[in-house]
Design an enzyme around this catalytic site. Structure first.
Site, PDB file in Angstrom:
ATOM      1  N   CYS A  48       0.808  -1.211   0.000  1.00 17.76           N
ATOM      2  CA  CYS A  48       0.000   0.000   0.000  1.00 17.76           C
ATOM      3  C   CYS A  48       0.843   1.264   0.000  1.00 17.76           C
ATOM      4  O   CYS A  48       0.330   2.344  -0.288  1.00 17.76           O
ATOM      5  CB  CYS A  48      -0.951   0.007   1.193  1.00 17.76           C
ATOM      6  SG  CYS A  48      -0.117   0.078   2.806  1.00 17.76           S
ATOM      7  N   ASN A  49       2.126   1.161   0.318  1.00 13.77           N
ATOM      8  CA  ASN A  49       2.936   2.382   0.328  1.00 13.77           C
ATOM      9  C   ASN A  49       4.299   2.238  -0.327  1.00 13.77           C
ATOM     10  O   ASN A  49       5.208   3.016  -0.049  1.00 13.77           O
ATOM     11  CB  ASN A  49       3.100   2.929   1.757  1.00 13.77           C
ATOM     12  CG  ASN A  49       3.594   1.904   2.746  1.00 13.77           C
ATOM     13  OD1 ASN A  49       4.482   1.111   2.434  1.00 13.77           O
ATOM     14  ND2 ASN A  49       3.021   1.900   3.935  1.00 13.77           N
ATOM     15  N   ARG A  50       4.435   1.243  -1.227  1.00  8.89           N
ATOM     16  CA  ARG A  50       5.697   1.134  -1.954  1.00  8.89           C
ATOM     17  C   ARG A  50       5.541   0.271  -3.205  1.00  8.89           C
ATOM     18  O   ARG A  50       4.665  -0.596  -3.291  1.00  8.89           O
ATOM     19  CB  ARG A  50       6.809   0.564  -1.081  1.00  8.89           C
ATOM     20  CG  ARG A  50       6.665  -0.877  -0.663  1.00  8.89           C
ATOM     21  CD  ARG A  50       7.776  -1.270   0.291  1.00  8.89           C
ATOM     22  NE  ARG A  50       7.755  -0.416   1.475  1.00  8.89           N
ATOM     23  CZ  ARG A  50       8.575   0.608   1.672  1.00  8.89           C
ATOM     24  NH1 ARG A  50       9.509   0.911   0.789  1.00  8.89           N
ATOM     25  NH2 ARG A  50       8.470   1.337   2.763  1.00  8.89           N
ATOM     26  N   SER A 110       8.357   1.742   6.684  1.00  7.78           N
ATOM     27  CA  SER A 110       6.908   1.724   6.545  1.00  7.78           C
ATOM     28  C   SER A 110       6.280   3.045   6.936  1.00  7.78           C
ATOM     29  O   SER A 110       6.887   3.872   7.629  1.00  7.78           O
ATOM     30  CB  SER A 110       6.307   0.603   7.401  1.00  7.78           C
ATOM     31  OG  SER A 110       6.715  -0.664   6.946  1.00  7.78           O
ATOM     32  N   GLU A 115       5.961  -1.532  11.901  1.00 10.45           N
ATOM     33  CA  GLU A 115       4.809  -2.419  11.666  1.00 10.45           C
ATOM     34  C   GLU A 115       5.276  -3.759  11.124  1.00 10.45           C
ATOM     35  O   GLU A 115       6.307  -3.860  10.465  1.00 10.45           O
ATOM     36  CB  GLU A 115       3.809  -1.744  10.714  1.00 10.45           C
ATOM     37  CG  GLU A 115       4.371  -1.404   9.338  1.00 10.45           C
ATOM     38  CD  GLU A 115       4.005  -2.414   8.275  1.00 10.45           C
ATOM     39  OE1 GLU A 115       3.329  -3.397   8.610  1.00 10.45           O
ATOM     40  OE2 GLU A 115       4.422  -2.226   7.128  1.00 10.45           O
ATOM     41  N   GLY A 190     -13.458  -7.175   2.098  1.00  6.36           N
ATOM     42  CA  GLY A 190     -12.245  -7.859   1.666  1.00  6.36           C
ATOM     43  C   GLY A 190     -12.067  -9.186   2.367  1.00  6.36           C
ATOM     44  O   GLY A 190     -12.609  -9.405   3.459  1.00  6.36           O
ATOM     45  N   SER A 193      -5.213 -11.161   2.987  1.00  6.53           N
ATOM     46  CA  SER A 193      -4.392 -11.163   4.203  1.00  6.53           C
ATOM     47  C   SER A 193      -4.592  -9.896   5.018  1.00  6.53           C
ATOM     48  O   SER A 193      -4.576  -9.929   6.252  1.00  6.53           O
ATOM     49  CB  SER A 193      -2.911 -11.319   3.826  1.00  6.53           C
ATOM     50  OG  SER A 193      -2.501 -10.277   2.969  1.00  6.53           O
ATOM     51  N   TYR A 194      -4.787  -8.768   4.340  1.00  6.65           N
ATOM     52  CA  TYR A 194      -5.008  -7.522   5.065  1.00  6.65           C
ATOM     53  C   TYR A 194      -6.348  -7.553   5.789  1.00  6.65           C
ATOM     54  O   TYR A 194      -6.480  -7.019   6.893  1.00  6.65           O
ATOM     55  CB  TYR A 194      -4.953  -6.347   4.085  1.00  6.65           C
ATOM     56  CG  TYR A 194      -4.011  -5.250   4.523  1.00  6.65           C
ATOM     57  CD1 TYR A 194      -2.665  -5.531   4.727  1.00  6.65           C
ATOM     58  CD2 TYR A 194      -4.451  -3.951   4.731  1.00  6.65           C
ATOM     59  CE1 TYR A 194      -1.789  -4.550   5.120  1.00  6.65           C
ATOM     60  CE2 TYR A 194      -3.578  -2.949   5.133  1.00  6.65           C
ATOM     61  CZ  TYR A 194      -2.249  -3.254   5.327  1.00  6.65           C
ATOM     62  OH  TYR A 194      -1.384  -2.274   5.735  1.00  6.65           O
ATOM     63  N   ALA A 195      -7.347  -8.169   5.164  1.00  8.22           N
ATOM     64  CA  ALA A 195      -8.644  -8.309   5.827  1.00  8.22           C
ATOM     65  C   ALA A 195      -8.512  -9.188   7.070  1.00  8.22           C
ATOM     66  O   ALA A 195      -9.125  -8.914   8.109  1.00  8.22           O
ATOM     67  CB  ALA A 195      -9.666  -8.891   4.859  1.00  8.22           C
TER      68      ALA A 195
END
Length: 434
Positions: A48-50, A110, A115, A190, A193-195
């Site tokens: 989500c950020n890279r 991160s 995290e 969702g 894995s994030y869910a």
């Protein structure tokens, strides 16, 4: 082998840019390995950020061409001009590239420093490269080392034990607009894995009323395995969330699954306040929902603004990462340069055994043979150690000198190789000598 990483992250770029760069990430790896002769392997790490590419390149001279090929491939997938992609991707090589990946895997780069979700994402990036047939032995070694460093940082600093994560920070921010966690009614969007991480974080806070919605129709299986309920397949999501307190969205679907107009139509004027946490890089929820009365939106941008600051444990972790990167690069050079050392040792020891075998039986003496082997190995030992230490340090001059000394070790019945000739042969270790 030269390790080349091409890095774009939230530190330099807007999340919308990262989203476009991350388009069709697996195709990027396959295409690079299939089309660019200088690139033998690729692992793509997109979160989500890279967005990061790790490439196994044949030689340092091939690195510029590999970087150009990567920019063209990503440009074709993202729609950005090649020049723009090249400007977005920062190139790192060898120790710097390894150190960056180790820091990423340890959560030090991160949005929420420390995290732990990123460690699993790094492992899954390698798994995906294996599945796509784009990994190599050197990339395997690099990513496995990154996982070991991540665990070591966690064990030594306790950063992972603090529970800091993008999900955790987002829920902490959301808490101020919610009733007591035990009374919160939530829809989770969702099933990846994030869910799973989001559901675990919700349960840890005491949330019991969670329903799962899946744009891809996998809600029932996900929910039943985790003891929660599923939103019926085909249900209207806007209507389902109209009466809840919290929406946590992290499906990664291609486009918003909750549109502003649909939510506005589903909510009545006296609807209860709604907090929406959108953790999807591609926006599961139309950002315009923040303009609706009674609706509060917590996005990745919000998380970035509220992420915890660094502290002493992070500085300790960075020292561990830097040392690990130096050790990894030293080990890699030893492996790469060692075959030339082994070749000289094999020449000497093999010649010794051949000479001994050629002796007539009446001239053979076991004690003398043992002593001769011992003296020969002793003569080889010191220059062997110096060559490997020089390789670890990257000192080509000391390496060439030690290798030349190995080349002059005499073997009974065989002439010694001149040191000057050996030095000329081995003054610049390359991948060819490896």
């Amino acid at each position: 082998m030269v390790l080349l990483s091409l890095v774009a992250s939230h530190h330099e770029l807007d999340l919308a840019v990262l989203e476009r760069l991350s388009s069709d990430v697996h195709a990027v790896g396959r295409e690079l390995v299939g089309a660019a002769t200088s690139i033998s392997g690729a692992v793509v790490l997109a979160t989500c950020n890279r967005f990061e590419l790790y490439l196994d390149v044949a030689d340092a001279a091939d690195a510029p061409a590999a970087r150009t090929a990567a920019a063209r491939t990503v440009a074709a997938r993202s729609g950005y001009p090649v020049e723009a992609v090249a400007a977005h991707l920062t190139a790192l090589t060898d120790t710097s590239a390894a150190g960056h990946l180790f820091a990423v895997a340890s959560g030090l780069e991160s949005m929420v420093v420390g995290e732990r979700e990123i460690a699993g994402q790094v492992r899954r990036a390698l798994t995906a490269a294996r599945r796509d047939g784009t990994t190599t032995g050197d990339l395997e070694s690099l990513f496995q080392a990154a996982s070991r460093v991540s665990r070591a940082v966690d064990a030594r600093t306790g950063l992972g034990g603090t529970g800091r994560s993008v999900v955790g920070v987002a829920l902490d921010i959301a808490a101020s607009g919610l009733p007591d966690w035990s009374d919160v009614r939530c829809v989770l969007v969702g099933t990846g894995s994030y869910a799973g991480a989001s559901l675990a974080a919700l349960k840890a806070r005491g949330v019991t009323d969670v329903r799962v919605y899946s744009p891809s129709g996998r809600a029932s299986q996900f929910a039943s395995a985790r003891g929660v309920r599923a939103v019926p397949s085909g249900a209207d999501l806007a209507s389902e969330v109209a009466g809840v307190d919290l929406v946590v969205a992290c499906s990664g679907a291609a486009g918003a699954v909750l549109e502003v107009d649909a939510l506005a139509s589903a909510r009545s004027d006296d609807a209860r306040p709604l907090t929406v946490v959108d953790l999807a890089l591609r926006h599961d929820v139309d950002p315009g929902v923040r303009e609706l009365p009674g609706v509060r939106l917590v996005s990745l941008h919000t998380v970035a603004q509220h992420a915890p600051a660094e502290h002493a444990a992070v500085q300790t972790a960075r020292t561990l990462v830097d040392n690990a990167a130096q050790d990894y690069e030293g080990d890699r050079r030893v492996r790469e340069w060692n075959p030339a050392v082994l070749a000289e040792r094999t020449r000497v020891l093999g010649g010794l055994e051949s000479a001994l075998q050629a002796l007539p039986d009446e001239a053979r003496d076991e004690r003398t043979e043992r002593a001769l082997r011992r003296r020969t190995r002793a003569a080889l030992h010191a220059p062997t150690i110096r060559a490997r230490e020089a390789a670890r340090a990257g000192d080509t001059a000391a390496y060439a000198s030690a290798l030349a000394e190995l080349a002059t070790v005499a073997v009974p019945g065989m002439p010694a190789v001149g040191a000057q000739s050996a030095a000329r042969s081995h003054d610049e270790p390359t991948s060819a000598t490896a």
